[in-house]
Structure formats: C-alpha cells, structure tokens
Scaffold this motif. Structure first.
Motif, PDB file in Angstrom:
ATOM      1  N   LYS A  80       0.851  -1.130   0.157  1.00 49.14           N
ATOM      2  CA  LYS A  80       0.053  -0.125  -0.047  1.00 49.14           C
ATOM      3  C   LYS A  80       0.990   1.148  -0.126  1.00 49.14           C
ATOM      4  O   LYS A  80       2.085   1.250   0.774  1.00 49.14           O
ATOM      5  CB  LYS A  80      -0.999   0.254   1.227  1.00 49.14           C
ATOM      6  N   LYS A  81       0.315   2.201  -0.826  1.00 42.56           N
ATOM      7  CA  LYS A  81       0.954   3.579  -0.746  1.00 42.56           C
ATOM      8  C   LYS A  81       0.324   4.423   0.295  1.00 42.56           C
ATOM      9  O   LYS A  81       1.032   5.596   0.464  1.00 42.56           O
ATOM     10  CB  LYS A  81       0.974   4.146  -2.155  1.00 42.56           C
ATOM     11  N   GLN A  82      -0.499   4.045   0.775  1.00 39.70           N
ATOM     12  CA  GLN A  82      -1.339   4.931   1.861  1.00 39.70           C
ATOM     13  C   GLN A  82      -1.384   4.395   3.024  1.00 39.70           C
ATOM     14  O   GLN A  82      -1.494   3.289   2.966  1.00 39.70           O
ATOM     15  CB  GLN A  82      -2.627   5.640   1.421  1.00 39.70           C
ATOM     16  N   ASN A  83      -1.387   5.041   4.350  1.00 36.63           N
ATOM     17  CA  ASN A  83      -1.235   4.465   5.461  1.00 36.63           C
ATOM     18  C   ASN A  83      -2.734   3.938   5.749  1.00 36.63           C
ATOM     19  O   ASN A  83      -3.749   4.847   5.454  1.00 36.63           O
ATOM     20  CB  ASN A  83      -0.875   5.512   6.530  1.00 36.63           C
ATOM     21  N   SER A  84      -3.068   3.019   6.360  1.00 37.35           N
ATOM     22  CA  SER A  84      -4.318   2.768   6.428  1.00 37.35           C
ATOM     23  C   SER A  84      -4.754   2.477   7.957  1.00 37.35           C
ATOM     24  O   SER A  84      -3.878   2.159   8.786  1.00 37.35           O
ATOM     25  CB  SER A  84      -4.715   0.963   6.199  1.00 37.35           C
ATOM     26  N   LYS A  85      -5.988   2.859   8.275  1.00 38.76           N
ATOM     27  CA  LYS A  85      -6.490   3.221   9.581  1.00 38.76           C
ATOM     28  C   LYS A  85      -6.517   1.665  10.337  1.00 38.76           C
ATOM     29  O   LYS A  85      -6.317   1.615  11.663  1.00 38.76           O
ATOM     30  CB  LYS A  85      -7.733   3.918   9.843  1.00 38.76           C
ATOM     31  N   ILE A  86      -6.678   0.575   9.616  1.00 36.08           N
ATOM     32  CA  ILE A  86      -6.787  -0.601  10.244  1.00 36.08           C
ATOM     33  C   ILE A  86      -5.568  -1.428  10.215  1.00 36.08           C
ATOM     34  O   ILE A  86      -5.477  -2.453  10.796  1.00 36.08           O
ATOM     35  CB  ILE A  86      -7.848  -1.585   9.541  1.00 36.08           C
ATOM     36  N   LEU A  87      -4.358  -0.917   9.843  1.00 38.35           N
ATOM     37  CA  LEU A  87      -3.107  -1.561   9.856  1.00 38.35           C
ATOM     38  C   LEU A  87      -2.305  -1.430  11.166  1.00 38.35           C
ATOM     39  O   LEU A  87      -1.449  -2.056  11.791  1.00 38.35           O
ATOM     40  CB  LEU A  87      -2.209  -1.261   8.855  1.00 38.35           C
ATOM     41  N   ASN A  88      -3.015  -0.313  12.072  1.00 38.79           N
ATOM     42  CA  ASN A  88      -2.321   0.267  13.277  1.00 38.79           C
ATOM     43  C   ASN A  88      -0.826   0.267  13.238  1.00 38.79           C
ATOM     44  O   ASN A  88      -0.282   0.584  12.268  1.00 38.79           O
ATOM     45  CB  ASN A  88      -3.209  -0.624  14.408  1.00 38.79           C
ATOM     46  N   PHE A  91       2.784  -3.280  10.981  1.00 36.29           N
ATOM     47  CA  PHE A  91       2.996  -3.379   9.641  1.00 36.29           C
ATOM     48  C   PHE A  91       4.697  -2.843   9.331  1.00 36.29           C
ATOM     49  O   PHE A  91       5.094  -2.237  10.270  1.00 36.29           O
ATOM     50  CB  PHE A  91       2.209  -2.326   8.860  1.00 36.29           C
ATOM     51  N   TYR A  92       5.322  -2.970   8.228  1.00 33.94           N
ATOM     52  CA  TYR A  92       6.468  -2.620   7.804  1.00 33.94           C
ATOM     53  C   TYR A  92       6.422  -1.333   7.194  1.00 33.94           C
ATOM     54  O   TYR A  92       5.214  -1.585   6.416  1.00 33.94           O
ATOM     55  CB  TYR A  92       7.269  -3.799   6.977  1.00 33.94           C
ATOM     56  N   THR A  93       6.939  -0.410   7.130  1.00 35.18           N
ATOM     57  CA  THR A  93       6.901   0.966   6.141  1.00 35.18           C
ATOM     58  C   THR A  93       8.410   1.266   5.682  1.00 35.18           C
ATOM     59  O   THR A  93       9.320   1.179   6.620  1.00 35.18           O
ATOM     60  CB  THR A  93       6.074   1.765   6.952  1.00 35.18           C
ATOM     61  N   THR A  94       8.514   1.995   4.545  1.00 32.82           N
ATOM     62  CA  THR A  94       9.501   2.723   4.164  1.00 32.82           C
ATOM     63  C   THR A  94       8.992   3.688   3.105  1.00 32.82           C
ATOM     64  O   THR A  94       8.118   3.645   2.595  1.00 32.82           O
ATOM     65  CB  THR A  94      10.361   1.610   3.525  1.00 32.82           C
ATOM     66  N   GLU A  95       9.858   4.777   3.139  1.00 33.84           N
ATOM     67  CA  GLU A  95       9.577   5.793   2.075  1.00 33.84           C
ATOM     68  C   GLU A  95      10.199   5.584   0.740  1.00 33.84           C
ATOM     69  O   GLU A  95      11.353   5.051   0.647  1.00 33.84           O
ATOM     70  CB  GLU A  95      10.268   7.059   2.799  1.00 33.84           C
ATOM     71  N   VAL A  96       9.473   5.880  -0.425  1.00 35.76           N
ATOM     72  CA  VAL A  96       9.692   5.728  -1.495  1.00 35.76           C
ATOM     73  C   VAL A  96       9.684   6.979  -2.403  1.00 35.76           C
ATOM     74  O   VAL A  96       8.485   7.537  -2.254  1.00 35.76           O
ATOM     75  CB  VAL A  96       8.910   4.384  -2.106  1.00 35.76           C
ATOM     76  N   LYS A  97      10.351   7.430  -3.214  1.00 34.14           N
ATOM     77  CA  LYS A  97      10.247   8.397  -4.229  1.00 34.14           C
ATOM     78  C   LYS A  97       9.886   7.950  -5.659  1.00 34.14           C
ATOM     79  O   LYS A  97      10.245   6.946  -6.211  1.00 34.14           O
ATOM     80  CB  LYS A  97      11.656   9.207  -4.372  1.00 34.14           C
ATOM     81  N   SER A  98       8.747   8.414  -6.117  1.00 34.89           N
ATOM     82  CA  SER A  98       8.113   8.247  -7.247  1.00 34.89           C
ATOM     83  C   SER A  98       8.689   9.038  -8.455  1.00 34.89           C
ATOM     84  O   SER A  98       8.566  10.143  -8.342  1.00 34.89           O
ATOM     85  CB  SER A  98       6.533   8.387  -7.349  1.00 34.89           C
ATOM     86  N   TYR A 105       6.084   8.715  -1.081  1.00 33.60           N
ATOM     87  CA  TYR A 105       5.099   8.204  -0.317  1.00 33.60           C
ATOM     88  C   TYR A 105       5.745   7.150   0.592  1.00 33.60           C
ATOM     89  O   TYR A 105       6.819   6.708   0.778  1.00 33.60           O
ATOM     90  CB  TYR A 105       4.249   7.595  -1.254  1.00 33.60           C
ATOM     91  N   ASN A 106       4.751   6.617   1.760  1.00 36.51           N
ATOM     92  CA  ASN A 106       5.237   5.705   2.591  1.00 36.51           C
ATOM     93  C   ASN A 106       4.539   4.425   2.014  1.00 36.51           C
ATOM     94  O   ASN A 106       3.349   4.243   1.745  1.00 36.51           O
ATOM     95  CB  ASN A 106       4.399   5.917   3.938  1.00 36.51           C
ATOM     96  N   LEU A 107       5.331   3.526   1.756  1.00 35.50           N
ATOM     97  CA  LEU A 107       4.965   1.878   1.217  1.00 35.50           C
ATOM     98  C   LEU A 107       4.734   1.347   2.680  1.00 35.50           C
ATOM     99  O   LEU A 107       5.881   1.274   3.367  1.00 35.50           O
ATOM    100  CB  LEU A 107       6.136   1.735   0.364  1.00 35.50           C
ATOM    101  N   THR A 108       3.553   0.495   2.510  1.00 37.01           N
ATOM    102  CA  THR A 108       3.529  -0.267   3.880  1.00 37.01           C
ATOM    103  C   THR A 108       2.930  -1.736   3.436  1.00 37.01           C
ATOM    104  O   THR A 108       2.397  -2.115   2.330  1.00 37.01           O
ATOM    105  CB  THR A 108       2.438   0.104   4.826  1.00 37.01           C
ATOM    106  N   LEU A 109       3.175  -2.766   4.388  1.00 32.40           N
ATOM    107  CA  LEU A 109       3.135  -3.869   4.274  1.00 32.40           C
ATOM    108  C   LEU A 109       2.807  -4.372   5.628  1.00 32.40           C
ATOM    109  O   LEU A 109       3.508  -4.528   6.728  1.00 32.40           O
ATOM    110  CB  LEU A 109       4.374  -4.720   3.717  1.00 32.40           C
ATOM    111  N   SER A 110       1.653  -5.247   5.858  1.00 30.12           N
ATOM    112  CA  SER A 110       1.155  -5.850   7.073  1.00 30.12           C
ATOM    113  C   SER A 110       1.986  -7.078   7.276  1.00 30.12           C
ATOM    114  O   SER A 110       2.127  -7.674   6.473  1.00 30.12           O
ATOM    115  CB  SER A 110      -0.499  -6.036   6.902  1.00 30.12           C
ATOM    116  N   LYS A 111       2.295  -6.985   8.601  1.00 28.03           N
ATOM    117  CA  LYS A 111       3.034  -8.028   8.988  1.00 28.03           C
ATOM    118  C   LYS A 111       2.405  -9.361   9.072  1.00 28.03           C
ATOM    119  O   LYS A 111       2.984 -10.674   9.072  1.00 28.03           O
ATOM    120  CB  LYS A 111       3.554  -8.089  10.439  1.00 28.03           C
TER     121      LYS A 111
END
Length: 190
Positions: A80-88, A91-98, A105-111
């Motif tokens: 995901k490129k957007q933070n989700s309210k349900i991921l709390n 998750f893992y996150t990193t910043e990416v330049k488009s 944007y912040n790239l996120t992945l649920s654990k």
C-alpha cells in the motif's frame, strides 16, 4: 515479449524522452488478454524459483501481478502507498520516491502477510530508477523473507534502475526493454 512490444508501438505514447504513456492497456484501461499472457510469461520464467507469494505495489502493478500469481497458484500481496487506519502498528513501512509523480510516499506491508519462509516475486509495471523495487525489497528483507526475483513489464533501460538492482544481486526479468524515447520515438533493446 513481442506481443507486448507490438502493443507498446501501437498504443503507447512517448510524451517526452523520459515518459511513456501506456494507460490505454496497462494502468487505466487494462488489456486483460495481454495481462494474461504477461502473467504466463513471468510464471514460466520464475517457475523454478519456489515462489511462495507475488508482491506488487498499488495500483499499476496489480493487473500483471494478478495474472502472474494466478498462473503460479500463489497468493498476491499488494503493498500500500497510503497508510491505512486498520493496519495500526502491525506493519513494515519505508519511504519511496516516485519518478513519475515526483513525490514521496510511505510504502506499507502488513506483518500478517509475510513470514521468514516466504520466497517472494516482485511484479511491477515499470522500472526506471528502481525506487519502487528498492522499497518493496526493503519491506521484504525487513521481514527476513527472501526476494526470489523481480518481474518488470516495461523497463526504461536508459535509466539506472536495472544496474542498481543487478549490482545488488537480484534477478530482473523485463518483458520490454526500452532503449530510448528520444524525439517521441519508442526504441527497444533487442
């Protein structure tokens, strides 16, 4: 992949020497028959890599990733490129330049969707500077999982993404490698 190259020549538009518009078949309107063939091609190339999941970044990589995961019969995870309210905070996150949008944007992945036994294939629509791939790799490796390879639909070979990723030891498979977009003409590497 000749089918893809023919489609790029027919319907792709080189807006300038760095930007190729393919929204009529990849990322706004989707040619599902082409995506099916792309999925088969990626699956055939990576089939012996023991892929456990296919990862992509929302949204343009979803169509080719769906058909690839379907062909490999493994789950698809969409970063995901957007933070989700349900991921709390799970998750893992990193910043990416488009490159295309010239933003970060912040790239996120649920654990919940990755573990240390995963051997992941990353699928994306474009490879330019490699920032999106680097972000996906960082998330995967932060979870102590493995990147089995990276499948790219269209590579802009005149930009440094491939060089960085290959120098870091990743297997890159691009279906169409563009040599240049100079004078709004699309030139491929054979």
């Amino acid at each position: 992949m000749d089918l893809l190259k023919d489609k790029i020549l027919k319907d792709g538009i080189a807006l300038n020497s760095e930007v190729l518009k393919v929204d009529s078949f990849i990322n706004h309107q989707v040619d599902v028959n082409l995506m099916k063939e792309i999925g088969i091609e990626f699956a055939n190339y990576f089939r012996n890599k023991n892929i456990t999941k296919v990862f992509t970044i929302e949204t343009s990589g979803i169509a080719p990733a769906v058909f690839t995961s379907l062909e490999l019969n493994v789950p698809l995870v969409i970063l995901k490129k957007q933070n989700s309210k349900i991921l709390n905070d799970n998750f893992y996150t990193t910043e990416v330049k488009s490159f295309t949008k010239n933003t970060t944007y912040n790239l996120t992945l649920s654990k919940n969707y990755i573990d240390t036994n995963d051997n992941i294939l990353i699928i994306d629509d474009f490879l330019a500077n490699g920032e999106a791939a680097k972000g996906a790799i960082k998330l995967i490796e932060n979870a102590n999982a493995k990147v089995a390879g990276i499948g790219i639909v269209i590579e802009k070979a005149f930009q440094p993404g491939r060089n960085f990723l290959e120098a870091s030891g990743y297997d890159i498979y691009s279906l169409a490698r563009i040599k240049s977009l100079d004078n709004t003409k699309i030139n491929f590497i054979d």
